[in-house]
Scaffold this motif. Structure first.
Motif, mmCIF file in Angstrom:
data_model
loop_
_atom_site.group_PDB
_atom_site.id
_atom_site.type_symbol
_atom_site.label_atom_id
_atom_site.label_comp_id
_atom_site.label_asym_id
_atom_site.label_seq_id
_atom_site.Cartn_x
_atom_site.Cartn_y
_atom_site.Cartn_z
ATOM 1 N N SER A 109 7.391 -4.957 13.753
ATOM 2 C CA SER A 109 7.434 -3.718 12.963
ATOM 3 C C SER A 109 8.632 -2.867 13.358
ATOM 4 O O SER A 109 9.342 -2.327 12.503
ATOM 5 N N THR A 110 8.870 -2.750 14.657
ATOM 6 C CA THR A 110 10.000 -1.965 15.150
ATOM 7 C C THR A 110 11.326 -2.553 14.680
ATOM 8 O O THR A 110 12.236 -1.826 14.261
ATOM 9 N N ALA A 111 11.450 -3.873 14.719
ATOM 10 C CA ALA A 111 12.687 -4.532 14.290
ATOM 11 C C ALA A 111 12.945 -4.307 12.809
ATOM 12 O O ALA A 111 14.060 -3.950 12.407
ATOM 13 N N LEU A 112 11.924 -4.489 11.989
ATOM 14 C CA LEU A 112 12.108 -4.308 10.550
ATOM 15 C C LEU A 112 12.427 -2.853 10.221
ATOM 16 O O LEU A 112 13.327 -2.569 9.423
ATOM 17 N N ALA A 113 11.734 -1.939 10.862
ATOM 18 C CA ALA A 113 11.991 -0.515 10.635
ATOM 19 C C ALA A 113 13.424 -0.152 11.013
ATOM 20 O O ALA A 113 14.083 0.615 10.305
ATOM 21 N N ALA A 114 13.923 -0.707 12.097
ATOM 22 C CA ALA A 114 15.290 -0.416 12.529
ATOM 23 C C ALA A 114 16.298 -0.916 11.499
ATOM 24 O O ALA A 114 17.260 -0.213 11.176
ATOM 25 N N HIS A 115 16.088 -2.110 10.974
ATOM 26 C CA HIS A 115 17.004 -2.646 9.955
ATOM 27 C C HIS A 115 16.952 -1.821 8.672
ATOM 28 O O HIS A 115 17.970 -1.643 8.012
ATOM 29 N N ALA A 116 15.764 -1.330 8.329
ATOM 30 C CA ALA A 116 15.587 -0.587 7.076
ATOM 31 C C ALA A 116 15.907 0.896 7.220
ATOM 32 O O ALA A 116 16.013 1.605 6.225
ATOM 33 N N GLY A 117 16.024 1.373 8.458
ATOM 34 C CA GLY A 117 16.283 2.790 8.674
ATOM 35 C C GLY A 117 15.087 3.661 8.341
ATOM 36 O O GLY A 117 15.239 4.768 7.837
ATOM 37 N N VAL A 118 13.891 3.150 8.635
ATOM 38 C CA VAL A 118 12.663 3.893 8.370
ATOM 39 C C VAL A 118 11.835 3.980 9.645
ATOM 40 O O VAL A 118 12.103 3.291 10.630
ATOM 41 N N ASP A 119 10.805 4.801 9.614
ATOM 42 C CA ASP A 119 9.880 4.923 10.732
ATOM 43 C C ASP A 119 9.023 3.659 10.809
ATOM 44 O O ASP A 119 8.631 3.102 9.773
ATOM 45 N N ALA A 120 8.710 3.210 12.011
ATOM 46 C CA ALA A 120 7.893 2.004 12.197
ATOM 47 C C ALA A 120 6.510 2.134 11.565
ATOM 48 O O ALA A 120 5.889 1.123 11.228
ATOM 49 N N ASP A 121 6.030 3.359 11.372
ATOM 50 C CA ASP A 121 4.727 3.549 10.725
ATOM 51 C C ASP A 121 4.740 3.143 9.261
ATOM 52 O O ASP A 121 3.684 2.961 8.653
ATOM 53 N N ALA A 122 5.936 2.974 8.677
ATOM 54 C CA ALA A 122 6.057 2.571 7.272
ATOM 55 C C ALA A 122 6.057 1.049 7.125
ATOM 56 O O ALA A 122 6.176 0.536 6.012
ATOM 57 N N VAL A 123 5.906 0.344 8.253
ATOM 58 C CA VAL A 123 5.866 -1.116 8.253
ATOM 59 C C VAL A 123 4.542 -1.549 8.873
ATOM 60 O O VAL A 123 4.194 -1.113 9.965
ATOM 61 N N HIS A 124 3.812 -2.395 8.177
ATOM 62 C CA HIS A 124 2.550 -2.920 8.714
ATOM 63 C C HIS A 124 2.739 -4.391 9.058
ATOM 64 O O HIS A 124 3.203 -5.170 8.227
ATOM 65 N N THR A 125 2.408 -4.759 10.287
ATOM 66 C CA THR A 125 2.502 -6.157 10.716
ATOM 67 C C THR A 125 1.154 -6.602 11.252
ATOM 68 O O THR A 125 0.518 -5.882 12.028
ATOM 69 N N ALA A 129 0.845 -1.201 0.000
ATOM 70 C CA ALA A 129 0.000 0.000 0.000
ATOM 71 C C ALA A 129 0.879 1.249 0.000
ATOM 72 O O ALA A 129 2.026 1.226 0.455
ATOM 73 N N ASP A 130 0.326 2.333 -0.509
ATOM 74 C CA ASP A 130 1.048 3.607 -0.516
ATOM 75 C C ASP A 130 1.498 3.961 0.899
ATOM 76 O O ASP A 130 0.749 3.797 1.859
ATOM 77 N N GLY A 131 2.717 4.433 1.015
ATOM 78 C CA GLY A 131 3.257 4.846 2.299
ATOM 79 C C GLY A 131 3.948 3.734 3.063
ATOM 80 O O GLY A 131 4.621 3.988 4.058
ATOM 81 N N LEU A 132 3.769 2.489 2.629
ATOM 82 C CA LEU A 132 4.421 1.364 3.311
ATOM 83 C C LEU A 132 5.675 0.947 2.563
ATOM 84 O O LEU A 132 5.701 0.935 1.334
ATOM 85 N N VAL A 133 6.704 0.590 3.314
ATOM 86 C CA VAL A 133 7.910 0.032 2.707
ATOM 87 C C VAL A 133 7.980 -1.478 2.941
ATOM 88 O O VAL A 133 8.771 -2.166 2.303
ATOM 89 N N ALA A 134 7.131 -1.972 3.851
ATOM 90 C CA ALA A 134 7.107 -3.402 4.144
ATOM 91 C C ALA A 134 5.802 -3.778 4.827
ATOM 92 O O ALA A 134 5.177 -2.959 5.504
ATOM 93 N N SER A 135 5.441 -5.036 4.634
ATOM 94 C CA SER A 135 4.279 -5.602 5.298
ATOM 95 C C SER A 135 4.666 -6.998 5.776
ATOM 96 O O SER A 135 5.260 -7.769 5.026
ATOM 97 N N VAL A 136 4.349 -7.295 7.028
ATOM 98 C CA VAL A 136 4.649 -8.611 7.582
ATOM 99 C C VAL A 136 3.330 -9.247 7.995
ATOM 100 O O VAL A 136 2.570 -8.668 8.774
ATOM 101 N N ASN A 137 3.076 -10.425 7.463
ATOM 102 C CA ASN A 137 1.869 -11.170 7.808
ATOM 103 C C ASN A 137 2.283 -12.452 8.512
ATOM 104 O O ASN A 137 3.030 -13.260 7.946
ATOM 105 N N GLY A 138 1.799 -12.621 9.731
ATOM 106 C CA GLY A 138 2.123 -13.810 10.505
ATOM 107 C C GLY A 138 0.926 -14.714 10.653
ATOM 108 O O GLY A 138 -0.170 -14.249 10.957
ATOM 109 N N THR A 139 1.132 -15.988 10.411
ATOM 110 C CA THR A 139 0.104 -17.000 10.655
ATOM 111 C C THR A 139 0.530 -17.733 11.912
ATOM 112 O O THR A 139 1.598 -18.359 11.938
#
Length: 128
Positions: free
Chosen positions: A81-97, A53-63
């Motif tokens: 979300s916080t972990a992925l954002a830290a690795h990517a150097g982006v705000d956690a709001d740009a990652v949806h989990t 989706a617009d504004g997201l750099v990543a999405s994590v779906n867990g089953t």
């Protein structure tokens, strides 16, 4: 049985960052749920089709196995979300989990159906 799929913008993470992130997902899931690390599976793929989706750099779906409470699910999502954002150097709001529940009667590890979380069968299973 827990399976986490991270869909990321191409070039967002290096291979070492992907491995480190996958390890953190395993740690988060095990820390929150008590699951053995060997049960947790993580896949990181690039979004070459523009599905994010617009504004997201990543999405994590867990089953995950059903029976986890809302606080556990929220903690898992927030920490991942916080972990992925830290690795990517982006705000956690740009990652949806998010997580999706699957009933224990539909899940297996090592050829054995998993017991329901919190059940007497689970306590016996964990004990050995």
């Amino acid at each position: 049985m827990p399976f986490y799929h991270a869909l990321v913008r191409p070039g967002l993470l290096t291979e070492p960052q992907r491995r480190q992130f996958a390890g953190q997902v395993v740690d988060v899931h095990c820390d929150v749920t008590g699951a053995p690390p060997s049960f947790v599976h993580v896949l990181v793929t690039d979004d070459h089709d523009g599905a994010l989706a617009d504004g997201l750099v990543a999405s994590v779906n867990g089953t995950i196995r059903a029976g986890r409470d809302g606080a556990q699910k929220a903690e898992i999502a927030s920490r991942i979300s916080t972990a992925l954002a830290a690795h990517a150097g982006v705000d956690a709001d740009a990652v949806h989990t998010s997580t999706r529940d699957i009933g224990a009667s539909f899940t297996m590890e090592g050829g054995v159906l998993l017991p329901e979380p919190g059940s007497p069968e689970e306590r016996a299973w964990v004990a050995g």
